[in-house]
Design a protein around this motif. Structure first.
Motif, PDB file in Angstrom:
ATOM      1  N   CYS A  99       1.247  -0.708   0.181  1.00 53.82           N
ATOM      2  CA  CYS A  99      -0.051  -0.519   0.434  1.00 53.82           C
ATOM      3  C   CYS A  99       0.623   0.932  -0.095  1.00 53.82           C
ATOM      4  O   CYS A  99       1.904   1.510   0.529  1.00 53.82           O
ATOM      5  CB  CYS A  99      -0.874  -0.057   1.257  1.00 53.82           C
ATOM      6  N   GLU A 128      -3.044  -0.682  -2.890  1.00 54.35           N
ATOM      7  CA  GLU A 128      -3.919   0.112  -2.846  1.00 54.35           C
ATOM      8  C   GLU A 128      -3.141   1.201  -2.609  1.00 54.35           C
ATOM      9  O   GLU A 128      -1.816   1.724  -2.499  1.00 54.35           O
ATOM     10  CB  GLU A 128      -4.402  -0.698  -0.691  1.00 54.35           C
ATOM     11  N   ASP A 130      -3.500   5.475  -0.345  1.00 51.88           N
ATOM     12  CA  ASP A 130      -3.776   6.129   0.071  1.00 51.88           C
ATOM     13  C   ASP A 130      -4.006   7.421   0.087  1.00 51.88           C
ATOM     14  O   ASP A 130      -2.334   7.854  -0.420  1.00 51.88           O
ATOM     15  CB  ASP A 130      -3.477   5.965   1.530  1.00 51.88           C
ATOM     16  N   LYS A 165      -7.764   5.211  -0.614  1.00 49.60           N
ATOM     17  CA  LYS A 165      -8.243   5.272   0.745  1.00 49.60           C
ATOM     18  C   LYS A 165      -7.779   7.312   1.058  1.00 49.60           C
ATOM     19  O   LYS A 165      -6.910   7.224   0.380  1.00 49.60           O
ATOM     20  CB  LYS A 165      -8.092   4.745   2.039  1.00 49.60           C
ATOM     21  N   SER A 183     -16.361  13.366   4.438  1.00 49.08           N
ATOM     22  CA  SER A 183     -16.908  11.752   4.312  1.00 49.08           C
ATOM     23  C   SER A 183     -17.318  11.730   3.348  1.00 49.08           C
ATOM     24  O   SER A 183     -17.128  10.860   2.670  1.00 49.08           O
ATOM     25  CB  SER A 183     -17.182  11.546   5.583  1.00 49.08           C
ATOM     26  N   SER A 186     -15.604  12.512  -0.096  1.00 48.02           N
ATOM     27  CA  SER A 186     -14.463  11.342  -0.113  1.00 48.02           C
ATOM     28  C   SER A 186     -15.223  10.253  -1.445  1.00 48.02           C
ATOM     29  O   SER A 186     -15.941   9.445  -2.102  1.00 48.02           O
ATOM     30  CB  SER A 186     -13.987  10.566   0.815  1.00 48.02           C
ATOM     31  N   ALA A 191     -14.393   7.044  -3.300  1.00 50.02           N
ATOM     32  CA  ALA A 191     -13.162   6.464  -2.170  1.00 50.02           C
ATOM     33  C   ALA A 191     -13.512   5.069  -2.228  1.00 50.02           C
ATOM     34  O   ALA A 191     -14.403   5.262  -2.085  1.00 50.02           O
ATOM     35  CB  ALA A 191     -13.248   6.801  -1.209  1.00 50.02           C
ATOM     36  N   PHE A 193     -12.424   4.111   1.325  1.00 51.73           N
ATOM     37  CA  PHE A 193     -11.958   3.999   3.127  1.00 51.73           C
ATOM     38  C   PHE A 193     -12.040   5.880   2.510  1.00 51.73           C
ATOM     39  O   PHE A 193     -11.506   6.394   2.101  1.00 51.73           O
ATOM     40  CB  PHE A 193     -11.019   3.601   2.958  1.00 51.73           C
ATOM     41  N   LYS A 195     -10.143   7.862   5.878  1.00 54.53           N
ATOM     42  CA  LYS A 195      -9.408   6.968   6.611  1.00 54.53           C
ATOM     43  C   LYS A 195      -9.216   8.173   8.115  1.00 54.53           C
ATOM     44  O   LYS A 195      -9.007   9.894   7.328  1.00 54.53           O
ATOM     45  CB  LYS A 195      -8.094   7.289   6.677  1.00 54.53           C
ATOM     46  N   LYS A 224     -16.004   1.661   3.520  1.00 52.83           N
ATOM     47  CA  LYS A 224     -15.560   1.608   4.480  1.00 52.83           C
ATOM     48  C   LYS A 224     -14.443   2.870   5.510  1.00 52.83           C
ATOM     49  O   LYS A 224     -14.371   4.179   4.886  1.00 52.83           O
ATOM     50  CB  LYS A 224     -14.223  -0.209   4.715  1.00 52.83           C
ATOM     51  N   LYS A 226     -10.737   3.471   7.982  1.00 49.23           N
ATOM     52  CA  LYS A 226      -9.914   3.431   8.465  1.00 49.23           C
ATOM     53  C   LYS A 226      -9.705   4.257   9.669  1.00 49.23           C
ATOM     54  O   LYS A 226      -9.435   5.356   8.884  1.00 49.23           O
ATOM     55  CB  LYS A 226      -8.751   3.375   7.345  1.00 49.23           C
ATOM     56  N   ARG A 247     -10.071  -1.147   9.136  1.00 48.72           N
ATOM     57  CA  ARG A 247      -9.318  -0.866   8.897  1.00 48.72           C
ATOM     58  C   ARG A 247      -8.563  -0.189   9.964  1.00 48.72           C
ATOM     59  O   ARG A 247      -9.412   0.656  10.322  1.00 48.72           O
ATOM     60  CB  ARG A 247      -8.812  -0.678   7.272  1.00 48.72           C
TER      61      ARG A 247
END
Length: 267
Positions: A99, A128, A130, A165, A183, A186, A191, A193, A195, A224, A226, A247
């Motif tokens: 990642c 992945e 971030d 993410k 959020s 995103s 997205a 995730f 985070k 999701k 993280k 995560r």
């Protein structure tokens, strides 16, 4: 979505803020991994992004990170782009993946530069990505929601189909309303995730922020949360799982699965 105006985005964000804040207390629900009650649970290592992002991280330390991920079955090794080739090669016969962080830790680079960085990391073996949300656009008065969406969409599209993410850096976001906005935008940008933190700014993951983020993005189904930044004990992980995280980003992965005290300097 690309043709939404600033006014459209403002209306959508305000509606989401009202929805989340007006139902948050009534609809408190345990996260999907709330039943993890012991470090021995086989699901637990798969939640951990084993992380080494310090400026002075050496190739030997990156090898050690990878070997720990393989030994304990962590989901990924999260590193700076310089080391993605090394990590991908080291992990190639394991179940752990590489990642890469991009635009890290400030998030203030151009979308095009971040997109190129993401594509290079993917070419080097990252599975992945971030990236950091451009926080200055969020805390501007008024917030520049359309510009944030357009920025993130460029990166998500460039990385596709590799999941992205988006790091909100919640410690620098002054209100719950803006955390909901970040959020929501995103999630709308694609997205995989949202985070909490980079670990480089003041503040880290909190149960309240994770819950707010989870309540905001759950409408998408596939998005999701993280939790990253200061999650250094199994009990802290449990709190994050109950709040909705799936995560955990941490440099304390080994001590977490061993349920021991993390080494000095872990984050």
């Amino acid at each position: 979505m690309a043709d939404r105006t600033d006014a459209d985005w403002d209306a959508l964000v305000q509606a989401k803020i009202f929805e989340v804040l007006s139902t948050a207390e009534m609809n408190v629900e345990a996260g999907p991994l709330a039943s993890i009650s012991t470090p021995a649970d086989p699901r637990f290592p798969l939640t951990i992004d084993h992380t080494l992002l310090k400026q002075d991280a050496t190739p030997a330390q990156i090898d050690t990170l990878c070997d720990e991920a393989i030994k304990y079955g962590f989901k990924s090794c999260c590193v700076n782009g310089l080391y993605i080739k090394q990590v991908a090669e080291r992990l190639k016969d394991s179940h752990s993946i590489a990642c890469s962080v991009i635009g890290f830790p400030l998030g203030a680079g151009s979308a095009e530069a971040k997109a190129y960085e993401a594509q290079q990391a993917i070419k080097d073996g990252a599975l992945e990505i971030d990236t950091v949300l451009p926080i200055g656009l969020l805390v501007a008065k008024p917030p520049q929601y359309k510009r944030i969406f357009d920025h993130l969409k460029v990166i998500v599209d460039a990385a596709s189909p590799v999941p992205v993410k988006v790091i909100l850096e919640t410690g620098l976001i002054p209100t719950p309303e803006l955390k909901i906005a970040a959020s929501f935008i995103s999630a709308e940008a694609g997205a995989a995730f949202v985070k909490t933190s980079t670990g480089f700014a003041a503040g880290g993951a909190t149960k309240a922020d994770v819950s707010l983020m989870y309540q905001t993005v759950k409408y998408k189904g596939s998005v999701k949360v993280k939790a990253s930044g200061g999650v250094r004990s199994f009990e802290a992980c449990q709190e994050m799982f109950k709040a909705g995280a799936e995560r955990i980003g941490t440099s304390s992965g080994v001590s977490l699965v061993q349920n021991s005290i993390p080494a000095a300097g872990c984050y």
